[in-house]
Design an enzyme around this catalytic site. Sequence first.
Site, short mmCIF file in Angstrom:
data_model
loop_
_atom_site.label_atom_id
_atom_site.label_comp_id
_atom_site.label_asym_id
_atom_site.label_seq_id
_atom_site.Cartn_x
_atom_site.Cartn_y
_atom_site.Cartn_z
N MET A 250 0.75 -1.09 -0.35
CA MET A 250 0.12 0.17 0.00
C MET A 250 0.98 1.53 -0.56
O MET A 250 0.28 2.33 0.01
CB MET A 250 -0.54 0.14 0.99
N ARG A 251 2.00 1.13 -0.14
CA ARG A 251 2.79 2.07 -0.31
C ARG A 251 3.17 3.09 -1.76
O ARG A 251 3.30 2.28 -2.09
CB ARG A 251 4.68 2.31 0.42
N LEU B 123 6.24 3.97 -3.84
CA LEU B 123 7.44 3.28 -4.20
C LEU B 123 7.99 5.15 -4.47
O LEU B 123 7.80 6.18 -5.37
CB LEU B 123 7.80 2.65 -4.77
N ASN C 119 4.25 -5.13 -9.92
CA ASN C 119 2.86 -5.69 -10.10
C ASN C 119 1.69 -5.99 -9.94
O ASN C 119 1.46 -6.41 -11.23
CB ASN C 119 2.26 -3.28 -9.33
N HIS D 177 -3.01 -5.68 -10.41
CA HIS D 177 -3.13 -4.28 -10.00
C HIS D 177 -5.07 -5.36 -10.15
O HIS D 177 -4.95 -5.84 -11.23
CB HIS D 177 -2.94 -3.13 -11.03
C1 GRF Z 1 -5.28 -8.00 -4.67
O1 GRF Z 1 -6.13 -7.39 -5.17
C2 GRF Z 1 -3.61 -6.99 -5.57
O2 GRF Z 1 -4.35 -6.70 -6.59
C3 GRF Z 1 -3.93 -5.41 -5.21
O3 GRF Z 1 -4.39 -5.78 -3.63
C4 GRF Z 1 -5.00 -6.87 -3.50
C5 GRF Z 1 -3.83 -7.09 -2.38
O4 GRF Z 1 -4.66 -8.96 -2.34
N1 GRF Z 1 -3.08 -4.75 -5.24
P1 GRF Z 1 -3.64 -9.45 -1.63
O5 GRF Z 1 -3.30 -8.95 -0.39
O6 GRF Z 1 -3.16 -10.31 -2.21
O7 GRF Z 1 -4.68 -11.14 -0.98
#
Ligand code: GRF
Length: 207
Positions: free
Chosen positions: A95-96, A98, A112, A114
């Site tokens: 969640m950070r 970069l 990454n 998404h």
């Molecule tokens: C996923 O939906 C991913 O695409 C997004 O954050 C969520 C992370 O889920 N970036 P998890 O922690 O892997 O269960």
Amino acid sequence: MARSEPLRIGVLASGRGSNLQAIIDAIEAGKLDCRLAVVVSDRADAQALERARKHGTEAVFMDPKAHPTREAFDQTLLGVLAEQRVELVCLAGYMRVLSPTFVRALPGLIMNIHPALLPAFPGLHAQRQALQYGVKVSGATVHFVNEGVDTGPIICQAAVPVREDDTEETLAARIIEQEHQLYPRAIRLYAEGRLEVRGLRVYVNET
Ligand code: GRF
């Protein structure tokens, strides 16, 4: 080109870590010839850290409050990854944002995942954005990370139809199933040396 040693990957995760688990499962099933060298989280209570320990991987909590700036945090993080000889960094629900320093230190070496078909719906709450916009198809994307937010070269995508009765939760649940297939596949293609990046396009060498 075959490697003499499995690719060493490092995963950065802030929460549940179900994508991390999908990577671990693929490694344990012999479907992904990689070594999970380290998992780093900016949250002490991230389930991802537990999942890493269970797999026998070094699990590191890095406290954002212990670092005066984002740069300082990322410098320490670079040190942790270097110490574990990480060759590819995989963001999985990290969640950070970069810092440019971090991204520049690892050019083309960060991926990454998404939960939308980029470039649609970057940033937070991608599934909510998709429902609000009224798209009929959303999905998941694995991409290389550049200095923007969710803007790097796209490696692979999976489409997920949006149903009329979908809520954010039901759509997210169908998308995450696809994510769990997609991320190990993208890492495997990278580990096998099959990905070639030219500008924003990623070519997959199938031979
Ligand atoms: C996923 O939906 C991913 O695409 C997004 O954050 C969520 C992370 O889920 N970036 P998890 O922690 O892997 O269960």
